[in-house]
Design an enzyme around this catalytic site. Structure first.
Site, PDB file in Angstrom:
ATOM      1  CD  GLN B 121      -2.006   1.447   2.892  1.00  0.00           C
ATOM      2  OE1 GLN B 121      -1.059   1.453   3.661  1.00  0.00           O
ATOM      3  NE2 GLN B 121      -3.223   1.731   3.271  1.00  0.00           N
ATOM      4  CD  GLU B 239      -5.285  -0.039   8.171  1.00  0.00           C
ATOM      5  OE1 GLU B 239      -5.719   1.089   7.914  1.00  0.00           O
ATOM      6  OE2 GLU B 239      -4.093  -0.287   8.376  1.00  0.00           O
ATOM      7  CD  GLU B 372      -2.139  11.010  19.950  1.00  0.00           C
ATOM      8  OE1 GLU B 372      -1.906  10.266  18.974  1.00  0.00           O
ATOM      9  OE2 GLU B 372      -1.639  10.809  21.064  1.00  0.00           O
TER      10      GLU B 372
END
Lengths: 369, 402
Positions: B121, B239, B372
């Site tokens: 990827q 994913e 985050e």
């Protein structure tokens, strides 16, 4: 196979229907201003709500077999009821009477116990196990003296004793006894409680007439406290979810610095963390309820895990609700304090998180030095 | 295709079991070459049963895959070594299925699933990590092809891969989300240079990939020109689903090794470590239950938003648990097994020694979305909280601060 290898952690359609019915009822009969007002009244429990819930909807008898006049349901359904009661911090003796006292009686094999089970299942009689709310499953508990068919002694920290019609009292001879709360020689004195929605009281017995339920109180008490601890996790989940939902709602509306307060990243991250904890608590609570319902060999571990996890999460959620509501969260008028007090009291009820972790040390063989 | 002629027409567990047995009879695993068997399985529609017929599936419910897998495992059939080709299976395949042309689907999916073509990827860049949409790798149209220049980073399997999924900027005059296009990149193109990227563990699981005048035929574009950001969302969504879909036994993750050490080494125990271990054990068990609940929701066809949280929990727990383990080991915690630079083919977060686990787990809160950013995603998409004011959405990419 008696025990499934994987617990069912979801809610069935029937359980969701039960939830909706209880939530509707609480919306109509248990609003926050009413609960706050009741904490300042002479009657901390809500007898009307209990009547509709226990008797009207038959929920007091969920754990009691149909042959004894109960619903013959399981801990899974009782857990759903407790989620909703926790969400409303409802001042009713559901956990103490319909779960803990009921479980103690289910462990007794006498006719006396069967009769009491039917009475509790109807919701028209309220029972309380006269063991301090702070005791976890397996912890030592105080017993009173038994002399010639009567009991003598004092017991403290008895949750919902003020609402109870019958007290289940462990005695020094090893037996568990039923004592009518209004009998001569029985005094129930409310203690000024941190959580006024589940108040504790002192029970003083001076020659109180008693009927023996079982000669062996220890396993009955242990079973009762284990169910109490396990299902308390569902109450804690409901409570924590209310705190999160209400705080998020408030922070979307509340504006400071010309923006919704809920748009500040420092706040968003805290709420997202809390959401994670709440989601985890649901899985842990469902696991405990399912383990109890299926009498799984893993029930001791499932209950200890659920209580060790859920208790601090409920406290965290309530503390965040107070803090993130700002000034209004600190007022008597706003219901956040009801949740904080319940959550903090719940973190002691049926054993602290630390106590349950210590139990796990033995259960999963991670022993102390 | 060669999928067995349907008899009952009902694709239930019994029918799938019947078809699996038919495959096993036609191609006995013991006497069949591994790759031939895998391709026969693909052609029988038993590779991923929820994919369409002709593309390795039967259009059956995804939940029935377990029936096929169990039959094949019991018969000792080879699998496609899914851990080795995770990016192809988990990210490239669902994207090709959703956005690919018929030619692309029939060309790429079969060797992808069988594992004779490995995928990687090419998304992240040195200047575009959390802010992936800011990426600067350029693709310029030249006739029937695109010429690509730029640098990609954190590419696992790049040195093994035959193909890559790639996002590149095709229009720098548009705002950043709108000028991106999605491609399938041939990793054997002479303009592709792969260099190992050594990380704090000492080894190089990942690579940097330098793209210099790489030519990609327009036929290898996935989705519309300028629609690459939307296409990439499918890749990234899958994913997360694949992370949330695993079933783990109790003590199956990072808590396993430290629990084992605790039991075997009473000499290391202290009261402080005991309290911390029990607390983490409870959290690991609860995270496992949450994962199991999510899995049950998916099987019941009621996916919840819980998946967004799984990676967050898993990253923090891996870090705290492995950190505790290094401390538990005392003097042995001062040691490290091996700093030699290697390129491991597979990565096991719970493998090697405690020091490795501690260092490797630091990546868990960075890779696949930093914690985050994931907290923002939970706050905005699950809780519905407003986003921070932004200044980058409506500005041409070329005018953004860099």
């Amino acid at each position: 196979m008696t025990t499934r290898t994987q617990p069912d952690l979801l809610y069935s359609e029937e359980e969701e229907a039960l939830r909706a019915a209880v939530r509707d009822l609480l919306t109509d009969h248990c609003d926050a201003p009413g609960v706050i007002a009741r904490t300042e009244s002479d009657q901390l429990h809500d007898p009307e709500l209990w009547k509709v819930l226990g008797d009207g909807m038959g929920l007091a008898g969920l754990l009691v077999p149909e042959s004894l006049g109960g619903q013959g349901a399981t801990h899974r359904e009782a857990a759903v009821v407790l989620e909703e009661l926790g969400r409303a911090v409802a001042p009713v003796p559901y956990l103490t009477s319909a779960v803990v006292a009921t479980e103690a009686l289910l462990a007794c094999e006498t006719d006396e116990a069967a009769e009491l089970l039917s009475a509790l299942a109807s919701g028209r009689t309220i029972g309380a196990l006269a063991v301090t709310l702070a005791a976890g499953p397996g912890a030592p508990f105080t017993s009173v003296r038994h002399e010639e068919g009567a009991l003598h002694g004092e017991l403290t920290g008895i949750a919902d004793a003020a609402a109870a019609d019958v007290l289940l009292v462990p005695a020094e001879d090893g037996g568990l006894y039923a004592v009518d709360a209004d009998a001569d020689g029985v005094t129930v004195t409310p203690q000024v409680s941190l959580d006024l929605t589940r108040p504790v009281a002192t029970v003083t017995l001076v020659g109180a007439p008693a009927r023996r339920l079982t000669p062996d109180a220890a396993p009955a008490v242990r079973r009762a406290l284990r169910a109490g601890a396990g299902l308390l996790a569902s109450e804690q989940f409901g409570l924590a979810e209310w705190c999160l939902t209400e705080t998020v709602r408030h922070l979307k509306e509340r504006k400071q610095f010309n923006r919704p307060v809920g748009g500040f990243q420092a706040i968003k991250h805290r709420l997202a963390q809390l959401w994670l904890e709440v989601v985890n608590t649901r899985a842990a609570a469902r696991n405990a309820a399912d383990a109890l319902a299926t009498a799984s060999t893993d029930a001791d571990v499932a209950v200890a895990v659920a209580q060790a996890y859920a208790a601090p999460v409920a406290v965290h959620a309530a503390e965040e609700a107070v803090q993130l509501h700002g000034g209004i969260g600190m007022t008597w008028e706003h219901p956040a304090h009801l949740y904080l007090k319940r959550a903090k009291a719940d973190s002691i009820a049926y054993g602290t998180a630390g106590g349950h972790r210590e139990a796990l040390a033995e259960l999963v063989d991670l022993r102390a030095p | 295709m060669t999928a067995a002629a349907s008899t009952s027409g009902v694709l239930d567990a019994a029918e799938l079991r019947r078809r699996t047995r038919e495959l096993l009879e036609a191609r006995p695993p013991a006497e069949t070459d591994r790759l031939d068997f895998l391709k026969a399985r693909f052609d029988a529609g038993l590779a991923w049963v929820h994919y369409p017929e002709g593309l390795g599936g039967l259009g059956a419910p995804r939940s029935l895959q377990g029936v096929v897998d169990a039959e094949l495992e019991a018969a000792g059939a080879p699998d496609n070594d899914p851990r080795r080709i995770g990016i192809g299976l988990g990210m490239a395949a669902p994207t090709i299925l959703r956005f690919g042309t018929e030619e692309q689907k029939s060309r790429f999916l079969r060797p992808l699933w069988a594992g004779d073509e490995v995928w990687c990827q090419l998304f992240s860049e040195p200047g575009a990590g959390s802010d992936l949409a800011a990426l600067g790798t350029r693709a310029v149209r030249e006739g029937d092809a695109w010429v690509v220049n730029g640098q990609k980073v954190w590419t696992s399997s790049a040195h093994l891969a035959r193909w890559a999924i790639l996002i590149a900027r095709t229009d720098p005059d548009l705002p950043k989300h709108r000028g991106i296009t999605y491609f399938i990149c041939d990793m054997t193109d002479p303009g592709v240079e792969v260099r190992p990227l050594r990380q704090i563990t000492g080894e190089a699981e990942f690579n940097e990939v330098f793209l210099t005048d790489v030519r990609i035929p327009d036929a290898h574009r996935l989705g519309e020109i300028g629609d690459g950001w939307r296409v990439a969302q499918t890749t990234l969504m899958n994913e997360r689903v694949s992370i949330g879909g695993m079933r783990i036994p109790r003590e199956g993750g990072m808590i396993g090794p430290v629990s084992k050490t605790w039991r075997e080494r009473p000499d290391l125990r202290t009261h402080d470590l005991h309290q911390r271990l029990l607390k983490l054990w409870v959290e690991a068990e609860v995270a496992r239950l949450t994962g199991e609940r999510l899995r049950q929701q998916l099987v019941a066809g009621q996916p919840g938003p819980e998946g967004s949280g799984m990676k967050l929990a898993f990253a923090r727990l891996n870090q705290e648990i492995s950190g505790l383990e290094v401390e538990l080991l005392g003097e042995e915690g001062l040691l490290y097994d091996d700093w030699t630079m290697r390129r491991p083919e597979l990565v096991d977060f719970t493998g090697r020694d405690a020091g490795y686990r501690y260092l490797r787990s630091k990546g868990n809160s960075i890779e696949g979305g930093t914690s985050e950013v994931l907290l923002n995603i939970v706050a905005e998409r699950v809780l519905g909280l407003p986003s921070e004011p932004r200044t980058d959405k409506d500005v041409a990419w070329k005018d953004l601060a860099r």
